[in-house]
Design a protein around this motif. Structure first.
Motif, PDB file in Angstrom:
ATOM      1  N   LEU A  34       0.839  -1.205   0.000  1.00 55.04           N
ATOM      2  CA  LEU A  34       0.000   0.000   0.000  1.00 55.04           C
ATOM      3  C   LEU A  34       0.872   1.253   0.000  1.00 55.04           C
ATOM      4  CD1 LEU A  34      -2.881   1.228   0.255  1.00 55.04           C
ATOM      5  CD2 LEU A  34      -2.585   1.063   2.732  1.00 55.04           C
ATOM      6  N   ARG A  35       1.900   1.281   0.838  1.00 51.84           N
ATOM      7  CA  ARG A  35       2.797   2.437   0.886  1.00 51.84           C
ATOM      8  C   ARG A  35       3.545   2.591  -0.434  1.00 51.84           C
ATOM      9  NH1 ARG A  35       4.669  -0.005   5.373  1.00 51.84           N
ATOM     10  NH2 ARG A  35       6.828   0.153   4.651  1.00 51.84           N
ATOM     11  N   ARG A  36       4.027   1.489  -0.989  1.00 54.16           N
ATOM     12  CA  ARG A  36       4.760   1.551  -2.255  1.00 54.16           C
ATOM     13  C   ARG A  36       3.887   2.155  -3.355  1.00 54.16           C
ATOM     14  NH1 ARG A  36       6.666  -3.709  -3.114  1.00 54.16           N
ATOM     15  NH2 ARG A  36       8.470  -3.093  -1.921  1.00 54.16           N
ATOM     16  N   THR A  37       2.654   1.699  -3.442  1.00 51.82           N
ATOM     17  CA  THR A  37       1.736   2.230  -4.451  1.00 51.82           C
ATOM     18  C   THR A  37       1.458   3.713  -4.212  1.00 51.82           C
ATOM     19  OG1 THR A  37       0.709   0.065  -4.745  1.00 51.82           O
ATOM     20  CG2 THR A  37      -0.574   1.980  -5.449  1.00 51.82           C
ATOM     21  N   MET A  89      -2.602   9.883   5.259  1.00 49.13           N
ATOM     22  CA  MET A  89      -3.198   8.814   6.046  1.00 49.13           C
ATOM     23  C   MET A  89      -2.352   7.537   6.052  1.00 49.13           C
ATOM     24  SD  MET A  89      -5.946  10.047   7.262  1.00 49.13           S
ATOM     25  CE  MET A  89      -5.242  11.685   7.327  1.00 49.13           C
ATOM     26  N   ILE A  90      -1.347   7.466   5.182  1.00 48.94           N
ATOM     27  CA  ILE A  90      -0.592   6.224   4.998  1.00 48.94           C
ATOM     28  C   ILE A  90       0.879   6.368   5.377  1.00 48.94           C
ATOM     29  CG2 ILE A  90       0.223   4.578   3.249  1.00 48.94           C
ATOM     30  CD1 ILE A  90      -2.406   5.086   1.756  1.00 48.94           C
ATOM     31  N   ALA A  91       1.482   7.476   4.971  1.00 50.79           N
ATOM     32  CA  ALA A  91       2.932   7.619   5.092  1.00 50.79           C
ATOM     33  C   ALA A  91       3.367   7.870   6.533  1.00 50.79           C
ATOM     34  CB  ALA A  91       3.403   8.772   4.205  1.00 50.79           C
ATOM     35  N   PRO A  92       4.514   7.309   6.910  1.00 45.43           N
ATOM     36  CA  PRO A  92       5.075   7.614   8.225  1.00 45.43           C
ATOM     37  C   PRO A  92       5.578   9.065   8.256  1.00 45.43           C
ATOM     38  CG  PRO A  92       6.541   6.142   7.014  1.00 45.43           C
ATOM     39  CD  PRO A  92       5.306   6.320   6.185  1.00 45.43           C
ATOM     40  N   ARG A 142      13.266  15.259  -5.466  1.00 42.27           N
ATOM     41  CA  ARG A 142      14.340  14.275  -5.311  1.00 42.27           C
ATOM     42  C   ARG A 142      14.504  13.869  -3.851  1.00 42.27           C
ATOM     43  NH1 ARG A 142      16.185  16.817  -9.855  1.00 42.27           N
ATOM     44  NH2 ARG A 142      17.176  18.586  -8.852  1.00 42.27           N
ATOM     45  N   ALA A 143      14.448  14.845  -2.951  1.00 41.68           N
ATOM     46  CA  ALA A 143      14.573  14.546  -1.519  1.00 41.68           C
ATOM     47  C   ALA A 143      13.406  13.675  -1.047  1.00 41.68           C
ATOM     48  CB  ALA A 143      14.638  15.843  -0.715  1.00 41.68           C
ATOM     49  N   MET A 144      12.200  13.988  -1.517  1.00 40.27           N
ATOM     50  CA  MET A 144      11.030  13.196  -1.140  1.00 40.27           C
ATOM     51  C   MET A 144      11.170  11.762  -1.648  1.00 40.27           C
ATOM     52  SD  MET A 144       6.964  13.758  -2.079  1.00 40.27           S
ATOM     53  CE  MET A 144       7.144  13.307  -3.812  1.00 40.27           C
ATOM     54  N   ARG A 145      11.554  11.618  -2.896  1.00 41.18           N
ATOM     55  CA  ARG A 145      11.705  10.287  -3.485  1.00 41.18           C
ATOM     56  C   ARG A 145      12.772   9.485  -2.733  1.00 41.18           C
ATOM     57  NH1 ARG A 145      12.892  11.633  -8.500  1.00 41.18           N
ATOM     58  NH2 ARG A 145      15.120  11.531  -8.111  1.00 41.18           N
ATOM     59  N   THR A 146      13.877  10.116  -2.378  1.00 39.28           N
ATOM     60  CA  THR A 146      14.934   9.430  -1.630  1.00 39.28           C
ATOM     61  C   THR A 146      14.415   8.945  -0.287  1.00 39.28           C
ATOM     62  OG1 THR A 146      16.670  10.703  -2.722  1.00 39.28           O
ATOM     63  CG2 THR A 146      17.223   9.730  -0.583  1.00 39.28           C
ATOM     64  N   THR A 147      13.673   9.786   0.412  1.00 41.03           N
ATOM     65  CA  THR A 147      13.110   9.400   1.707  1.00 41.03           C
ATOM     66  C   THR A 147      12.142   8.236   1.552  1.00 41.03           C
ATOM     67  OG1 THR A 147      13.362  11.655   2.534  1.00 41.03           O
ATOM     68  CG2 THR A 147      11.831  10.238   3.729  1.00 41.03           C
ATOM     69  N   MET A 148      11.318   8.278   0.516  1.00 38.25           N
ATOM     70  CA  MET A 148      10.372   7.180   0.263  1.00 38.25           C
ATOM     71  C   MET A 148      11.112   5.879  -0.010  1.00 38.25           C
ATOM     72  SD  MET A 148       7.682   9.026  -2.278  1.00 38.25           S
ATOM     73  CE  MET A 148       6.441  10.157  -1.722  1.00 38.25           C
ATOM     74  N   ARG A 149      12.148   5.948  -0.832  1.00 36.43           N
ATOM     75  CA  ARG A 149      12.907   4.749  -1.181  1.00 36.43           C
ATOM     76  C   ARG A 149      13.625   4.189   0.045  1.00 36.43           C
ATOM     77  NH1 ARG A 149      14.071   3.507  -6.410  1.00 36.43           N
ATOM     78  NH2 ARG A 149      16.231   2.985  -5.907  1.00 36.43           N
TER      79      ARG A 149
END
Length: 158
Positions: A34-37, A89-92, A142-149
């Protein structure tokens, strides 16, 4: 007879623990999926909103905006807003912190673009300052994507 009852109860308890363990692993896997999607869609929609802002600025310079240009920008903004609301509602917290930075930056640029479009910019707002602010959003993305990854353990933390 008493021994067989105790053996049966022990076996039932072990089976229940195994079922709970399997359910726990499934829940973890589903939550991660769910988080990945959510992250992939938030990243996509934020990038599309950024691109739509850039396109809108080019259109404003070249020919002036029409209804279809306004609709395209609004659709990108709405898609991002919906995805960001879902992420809330999903992300830490660590991911949400970065997503919030992106959201605020996009909304700031959007406000500038709309004021310029109306011919009522705030002091210091020009097409150039709006374009520069829009370009700077890419660093936030880019910073957001890095944190997500990192949160998904796709990329190790630095």
């Amino acid at each position: 007879m008493g021994g067989s009852i105790l053996t049966q109860r022990g076996s039932e308890r072990a089976k229940r623990r195994e079922i709970e363990l399997v359910r726990g692993h499934e829940e973890i896997r589903e939550n991660r999926s769910l988080r990945r999607t959510c992250y992939a869609e938030l990243n996509r929609d934020a990038r599309q909103f950024t691109t739509a802002l850039n396109h809108h600025l080019h259109v404003m310079r070249e020919r002036g905006v029409g209804d279809s240009d306004i609709e395209a920008l609004e659709a990108a903004k709405d898609a991002h807003r919906g995805r960001y609301s879902e992420a809330q509602m999903i992300a830490p917290d660590e991911v949400l912190k970065q997503a919030s930075v992106v959201n605020q930056a996009l909304n700031k640029v959007y406000g500038q673009v709309k004021r310029l479009e109306r011919g009522a910019p705030e002091p210091g707002e020009t097409m150039e300052t709006a374009a520069r602010a829009q370009y700077e959003v890419w660093d936030n993305l880019r910073a957001m994507r890095t944190t997500m990854r990192q949160e998904l353990v796709v990329t190790p933390e630095e």
